[in-house]
Design a protein around this motif. Structure first.
Motif, PDB file in Angstrom:
ATOM      1  N   LYS A  27       0.843  -1.187   0.000  1.00 50.85           N
ATOM      2  CA  LYS A  27       0.000   0.000   0.000  1.00 50.85           C
ATOM      3  C   LYS A  27       0.879   1.238   0.000  1.00 50.85           C
ATOM      4  CE  LYS A  27      -1.697   1.372   3.903  1.00 50.85           C
ATOM      5  NZ  LYS A  27      -2.472   1.456   5.156  1.00 50.85           N
ATOM      6  N   ARG A  28       0.448   2.253  -0.752  1.00 49.77           N
ATOM      7  CA  ARG A  28       1.085   3.569  -0.650  1.00 49.77           C
ATOM      8  C   ARG A  28      -0.011   4.622  -0.783  1.00 49.77           C
ATOM      9  NH1 ARG A  28       1.964   5.822  -5.795  1.00 49.77           N
ATOM     10  NH2 ARG A  28       1.588   4.364  -7.518  1.00 49.77           N
ATOM     11  N   SER A  29       0.272   5.771  -0.240  1.00 51.45           N
ATOM     12  CA  SER A  29      -0.731   6.833  -0.223  1.00 51.45           C
ATOM     13  C   SER A  29      -0.120   8.153  -0.664  1.00 51.45           C
ATOM     14  CB  SER A  29      -1.317   7.000   1.185  1.00 51.45           C
ATOM     15  OG  SER A  29      -1.920   5.802   1.632  1.00 51.45           O
ATOM     16  N   LYS A  32      -4.762  12.220  -0.675  1.00 47.48           N
ATOM     17  CA  LYS A  32      -6.181  11.949  -0.914  1.00 47.48           C
ATOM     18  C   LYS A  32      -6.433  10.690  -1.745  1.00 47.48           C
ATOM     19  CE  LYS A  32      -7.421  16.838  -0.540  1.00 47.48           C
ATOM     20  NZ  LYS A  32      -8.083  17.987  -1.195  1.00 47.48           N
ATOM     21  N   HIS A  34      -5.345   6.403  -1.941  1.00 45.95           N
ATOM     22  CA  HIS A  34      -4.645   5.186  -1.523  1.00 45.95           C
ATOM     23  C   HIS A  34      -4.459   4.293  -2.753  1.00 45.95           C
ATOM     24  CE1 HIS A  34      -4.884   6.043   2.704  1.00 45.95           C
ATOM     25  NE2 HIS A  34      -6.214   5.997   2.735  1.00 45.95           N
ATOM     26  N   LYS A  51     -10.309   9.614  -2.176  1.00 43.39           N
ATOM     27  CA  LYS A  51     -11.001  10.027  -0.947  1.00 43.39           C
ATOM     28  C   LYS A  51     -12.380  10.608  -1.205  1.00 43.39           C
ATOM     29  CE  LYS A  51     -10.301  12.560   3.360  1.00 43.39           C
ATOM     30  NZ  LYS A  51      -9.378  13.376   4.176  1.00 43.39           N
ATOM     31  N   PHE A  59     -12.305   5.031   3.275  1.00 40.06           N
ATOM     32  CA  PHE A  59     -10.967   5.638   3.191  1.00 40.06           C
ATOM     33  C   PHE A  59     -10.195   5.408   4.492  1.00 40.06           C
ATOM     34  CE2 PHE A  59      -7.767   8.977   2.576  1.00 40.06           C
ATOM     35  CZ  PHE A  59      -7.476   8.777   1.227  1.00 40.06           C
ATOM     36  N   LYS A  60     -10.889   5.469   5.615  1.00 38.67           N
ATOM     37  CA  LYS A  60     -10.263   5.232   6.915  1.00 38.67           C
ATOM     38  C   LYS A  60      -9.805   3.780   7.040  1.00 38.67           C
ATOM     39  CE  LYS A  60     -11.192   5.414  11.883  1.00 38.67           C
ATOM     40  NZ  LYS A  60     -12.222   5.609  12.931  1.00 38.67           N
ATOM     41  N   CYS A  62      -8.901   1.775   4.646  1.00 39.26           N
ATOM     42  CA  CYS A  62      -7.713   1.592   3.797  1.00 39.26           C
ATOM     43  C   CYS A  62      -6.459   2.104   4.498  1.00 39.26           C
ATOM     44  CB  CYS A  62      -7.905   2.311   2.464  1.00 39.26           C
ATOM     45  SG  CYS A  62      -9.181   1.580   1.428  1.00 39.26           S
ATOM     46  N   LYS A  63      -6.598   3.195   5.234  1.00 38.85           N
ATOM     47  CA  LYS A  63      -5.453   3.763   5.960  1.00 38.85           C
ATOM     48  C   LYS A  63      -4.973   2.807   7.037  1.00 38.85           C
ATOM     49  CE  LYS A  63      -3.979   7.961   8.384  1.00 38.85           C
ATOM     50  NZ  LYS A  63      -4.397   9.299   8.868  1.00 38.85           N
ATOM     51  N   GLU A  64      -5.892   2.039   7.627  1.00 35.23           N
ATOM     52  CA  GLU A  64      -5.553   1.146   8.734  1.00 35.23           C
ATOM     53  C   GLU A  64      -5.107  -0.240   8.290  1.00 35.23           C
ATOM     54  OE1 GLU A  64      -9.145   1.210  10.973  1.00 35.23           O
ATOM     55  OE2 GLU A  64      -8.774   3.196  11.847  1.00 35.23           O
TER      56      GLU A  64
END
Length: 432
Positions: A27-29, A32, A34, A51, A59-60, A62-64
């Protein structure tokens, strides 16, 4: 409703909404957006999560997500020529199945080979290892299909045997209820028996060699395909080998383009695998080596440098035929015009991969096979059943053995044979 599919077949759903079940490989971000690298066992694809185009909760999530978390993803398939598979996924929904623990052992950085082999159960999830084993699967299927379509019967020989089939001492000995027995080093003798019942047979299974070798071409447990054919002579035997290798190569080129691309395999040499293959005698090979300033005498065995040099003189696999009789196994038929050599051949692969097939016409005369067994001081009583094949309806017959892992290494263009089998067994490795 999104259509469930695999990544391998996602090209059928361009512009449509699909459901993928798999794992987060990476994963990379970029603020706004992912970028999720998703794998499902069939292939890899990038999922793009924008986003302002998904729910805040998606979206949250995916961040976790952590590396190797298992997930279900719904998204729209989009054509993308830059992607390895030619497509990417515009993600709409992400559902975690299991959030993987932090600190996944195989992070996306360079690791030593020993570390990777210790974590082989995880290493095979990576794109290159996955591609190798999928090509192995294709080669496996190609072999079975080739023989099935030509009327061969699959025969499974025993893995536990009472003797060495080739007269060597490099065997794994086991206690078989108080008697000595061994893990099989070849299914050939049993396949010969089956050939006298069915005409054309092949065995395909694990074999074991207790060689204390650390070279890149050796495993202590590996898979062999071993056909045996009644009423087939030396020439007919070579013809089957040529046809089989051509069939395997063309199947892989046709069906595994994606995997070959992942491996960065130059397919030019594979495209040259078309029968007939060139042939040279062992004697001619010796002269070739001498002219190239190798120190080599008639009766010596070829090492890796010798096989590599010989292979470099040709643009496809090459047969080396008519080896000295004393170099080869007791069951190989001597040439009646020159009994000092056998009606057998090794097939040498290009690009330094060495011998991948060894085969011969088999001795079918009872007196001659008895003489050979006694000459090599083999225990006659253990081979009584084998001698029955020469007592009751003996016929000229031939066969060969192809090492699956060496073939996979060559077709894939990889350096070490340990990468060609799911869990390698080598001199210092029985884990995992």
């Amino acid at each position: 409703m999104a259509t469930f599919t695999t990544i391998e077949e996602i090209n059928k759903y361009e512009g449509q909404e699909v459901l993928i079940k798999g794992w987060l490989y990476n994963k990379r971000s970029s603020g706004k957006i992912h970028f999720l690298q998703i794998r499902d066992g069939s292939a890899f694809i990038q999922g793009v999560v924008v986003k302002n185009e998904v729910a805040e909760e998606v979206f949250k999530i995916c961040k976790e997500l952590t590396q190797e978390s298992s997930i279900e993803v719904i998204g729209v398939v989009q054509k993308d020529d830059r992607a390895p598979a030619g497509y990417e996924l515009l993600v709409k929904e992400v559902k975690p199945i299991h959030i993987a623990l932090e600190g996944y052992p195989i992070s996306l950085k360079e690791h030593g080979t020993d570390f990777l082999m210790e974590n082989r159960h995880l290493w095979m999830r990576t794109p290159k290892q996955n591609a190798i084993l999928r090509i192995r699967d294709e080669i496996n299927l190609a072999i079975r299909t080739f023989f099935h379509e030509r009327g061969f019967v699959l025969i499974e020989p025993p893995i536990i045997t009472p003797s060495a089939c080739e007269g060597t001492t490099e065997l794994f000995e086991i206690d078989y209820f108080g008697e000595n027995a061994y893990l099989s080093q070849t299914g050939q003798l049993y396949a010969e028996a089956a050939a006298m019942a069915f005409g054309k047979v092949y065995s395909f299974g694990p074999t074991f060699r207790a060689e204390k070798s650390k070279t890149r071409k050796h495993l202590n447990e590996f898979w062999m395909v071993e056909p045996e054919m009644a009423f087939v002579d030396f020439e007919g035997n070579l013809k089957v080998q040529e046809e089989m290798l051509e069939y395997i190569a063309q199947r892989v080129l046709q069906n595994k383009k994606y995997e070959l691309k992942i491996l960065g395999r130059d397919t030019t040499s594979l495209e040259n695998i078309k029968a007939p293959f060139p042939r040279i005698t062992y004697t001619d090979a010796v002269e070739m080596l001498k002219k190239a300033d190798f120190e080599f005498e008639w009766g010596d065995d070829f090492g890796a440098p010798h096989e590599t040099y010989i292979a470099e003189q040709f643009d496809r696999p090459v047969f080396i035929t008519h080896f000295p009789t004393k170099m080869k196994a007791f069951y190989m038929q001597p040439d009646e015009n020159n009994p000092e050599v056998i009606l057998g051949a090794d097939l040498i692969a290009p690009e330094g991969y060495g011998e991948i097939i060894g085969g011969s016409q088999r001795i079918h005369d009872l007196d001659l096979i008895l003489h050979k067994i006694k000459e090599e001081n083999l225990p006659l009583e253990i081979y009584e059943w084998y001698l029955d094949l020469r007592r009751y309806g003996s016929v000229p017959h031939s066969g060969f053995g192809l090492g699956l892992e060496r073939t996979v290494a060559w077709i894939c263009g990889i350096d070490h044979i340990r990468q060609t089998i799911p869990f390698a067994r080598t001199l210092n490795r029985v884990y995992p």
